[in-house]
Design an enzyme around this catalytic site. Structure first.
Site, mmCIF file in Angstrom:
data_model
loop_
_atom_site.group_PDB
_atom_site.id
_atom_site.type_symbol
_atom_site.label_atom_id
_atom_site.label_comp_id
_atom_site.label_asym_id
_atom_site.label_seq_id
_atom_site.Cartn_x
_atom_site.Cartn_y
_atom_site.Cartn_z
ATOM 1 N N ASN A 58 -5.979 -13.355 -9.134
ATOM 2 C CA ASN A 58 -6.386 -12.109 -8.038
ATOM 3 C C ASN A 58 -5.822 -10.930 -8.045
ATOM 4 O O ASN A 58 -5.613 -10.536 -8.618
ATOM 5 C CB ASN A 58 -4.468 -12.826 -6.898
ATOM 6 C CG ASN A 58 -4.345 -12.382 -5.063
ATOM 7 O OD1 ASN A 58 -5.526 -12.723 -4.910
ATOM 8 N ND2 ASN A 58 -3.710 -11.746 -4.828
ATOM 9 N N GLU A 72 -12.576 -1.661 -5.326
ATOM 10 C CA GLU A 72 -12.203 -2.743 -5.164
ATOM 11 C C GLU A 72 -12.916 -3.748 -6.015
ATOM 12 O O GLU A 72 -12.876 -4.639 -7.278
ATOM 13 C CB GLU A 72 -10.995 -3.410 -4.143
ATOM 14 C CG GLU A 72 -12.016 -4.246 -3.425
ATOM 15 C CD GLU A 72 -11.043 -5.093 -2.585
ATOM 16 O OE1 GLU A 72 -9.577 -5.165 -2.779
ATOM 17 O OE2 GLU A 72 -11.178 -4.991 -1.542
ATOM 18 N N GLY A 127 -14.837 -12.898 2.744
ATOM 19 C CA GLY A 127 -15.933 -12.709 1.011
ATOM 20 C C GLY A 127 -16.402 -11.487 0.852
ATOM 21 O O GLY A 127 -17.609 -11.640 -0.163
ATOM 22 N N SER A 128 -16.410 -9.747 0.931
ATOM 23 C CA SER A 128 -17.517 -9.639 -0.086
ATOM 24 C C SER A 128 -17.274 -9.431 -1.420
ATOM 25 O O SER A 128 -17.786 -9.223 -1.979
ATOM 26 C CB SER A 128 -16.951 -8.099 1.240
ATOM 27 O OG SER A 128 -15.623 -7.066 0.809
ATOM 28 N N ASN A 129 -15.773 -9.361 -1.936
ATOM 29 C CA ASN A 129 -15.426 -9.529 -2.721
ATOM 30 C C ASN A 129 -16.455 -10.680 -3.724
ATOM 31 O O ASN A 129 -16.882 -10.671 -4.601
ATOM 32 C CB ASN A 129 -14.179 -10.023 -3.528
ATOM 33 C CG ASN A 129 -13.036 -7.954 -3.031
ATOM 34 O OD1 ASN A 129 -13.285 -7.352 -4.102
ATOM 35 N ND2 ASN A 129 -12.866 -8.053 -2.255
ATOM 36 N N ASP A 160 1.694 -12.557 -5.144
ATOM 37 C CA ASP A 160 1.712 -10.779 -6.044
ATOM 38 C C ASP A 160 2.788 -10.979 -6.845
ATOM 39 O O ASP A 160 3.055 -9.710 -7.390
ATOM 40 C CB ASP A 160 1.884 -10.412 -4.391
ATOM 41 C CG ASP A 160 0.805 -10.023 -3.508
ATOM 42 O OD1 ASP A 160 -0.247 -10.678 -4.399
ATOM 43 O OD2 ASP A 160 1.557 -10.242 -2.501
ATOM 44 N N HIS A 179 -5.238 -8.033 -5.963
ATOM 45 C CA HIS A 179 -4.675 -6.902 -4.361
ATOM 46 C C HIS A 179 -4.659 -5.504 -4.286
ATOM 47 O O HIS A 179 -4.862 -4.744 -5.356
ATOM 48 C CB HIS A 179 -3.639 -7.466 -4.625
ATOM 49 C CG HIS A 179 -2.713 -6.928 -4.006
ATOM 50 N ND1 HIS A 179 -1.562 -7.557 -3.121
ATOM 51 C CD2 HIS A 179 -1.626 -5.517 -3.831
ATOM 52 C CE1 HIS A 179 -0.878 -6.796 -1.637
ATOM 53 N NE2 HIS A 179 -0.440 -5.767 -2.700
ATOM 54 N N LYS A 231 -2.961 -18.818 1.861
ATOM 55 C CA LYS A 231 -2.775 -19.380 1.145
ATOM 56 C C LYS A 231 -2.509 -20.000 -0.701
ATOM 57 O O LYS A 231 -3.022 -19.320 -1.068
ATOM 58 C CB LYS A 231 -3.843 -20.647 1.240
ATOM 59 C CG LYS A 231 -3.603 -21.058 3.122
ATOM 60 C CD LYS A 231 -2.823 -21.528 4.109
ATOM 61 C CE LYS A 231 -2.966 -21.629 5.021
ATOM 62 N NZ LYS A 231 -2.155 -21.055 6.041
#
Ligand code: GRF
Length: 199
Positions: free
Chosen positions: A107, A179, A12-14, A150, A109, A91
């Protein structure tokens, strides 16, 4: 102000950088709910520490995928969620959630899609594949989410150099650092309306 749900499976760093950017008013958004399929995830701990409602929803708790889908939809409705950010969520989302939030699920990536994406392409596997192919440039992709891994439309990408002496670890570190700022830059463009979602 856009009400956002963040889905995260592990560190969960983002998620944390989104929370921080909201708190610091860099983003005109609010993380209204955090959902994780992993009861031990750091992501859930981070949400708790920040006082953000958070829920563990997994196929262990909801063996029927339709029930799992419904439970997620109920929560998204309860918290008036307008947009979903998958930040390290391992998931696939169910059909009903995908339909209800079509065009509003993103999302992040850690590579330049459409290369180095798909099932099994996550974490160090991505960077391993990039190095093995001898790429000189990698990057980060933010894309819309569809039924597959993706493959949804690309919203924004940034490039990152691959250095000659890069290892999986050094490359991962550089991508992970970039990111976060790129995610915030992109969310800001969305909240300002420069990048248009159906929010
Ligand atoms: C990130 O590298 C992101 O690009 C990918 O999963 C990772 C999640 O990291 N989708 P964290 O859980 O946010 O630390």
């Amino acid at each position: 102000m856009i009400n956002m749900a963040v889905f995260s499976s592990h560190n969960g760093s983002n998620l944390q950088s989104i929370i921080d950017a909201c708190k610091n008013k860099i983003l005109d958004m609010r993380v209204s709910v955090v959902i994780s399929n992993n009861s031990n995830s750091v992501a859930l701990k981070r949400a708790k520490e920040e006082g953000i409602p958070c829920f563990h929803i997994s196929s262990k708790k909801y063996t029927n995928s339709n029930e799992l889908d419904n439970r997620i939809l109920i929560l998204l409705k309860e918290y008036n969620i307008e947009m979903i950010m998958l930040a390290g969520y391992m998931k696939k989302l169910g059909k009903k959630v995908l339909q209800r939030y079509k065009g509003r699920i993103l999302n992040i990536h850690p590579a330049l899609l459409p290369k180095y994406g798909g099932k099994g392409m996550y974490g160090e596997y991505v960077h391993q594949a990039v190095l093995k192919s001898g790429e000189k440039i990698t990057g980060v992709t933010i894309h819309l989410v569809d039924e597959e891994y993706d493959t949804g439309s690309i919203i924004n990408q940034c490039k990152i150099d691959v250095k000659n002496n890069d290892t999986v670890e050094s490359l991962a570190k550089r991508v992970q650092k970039r990111e976060k700022s790129f995610l915030i830059e992109t969310l800001k463009l969305i909240s300002e309306g420069t990048i248009k979602l159906e929010v």
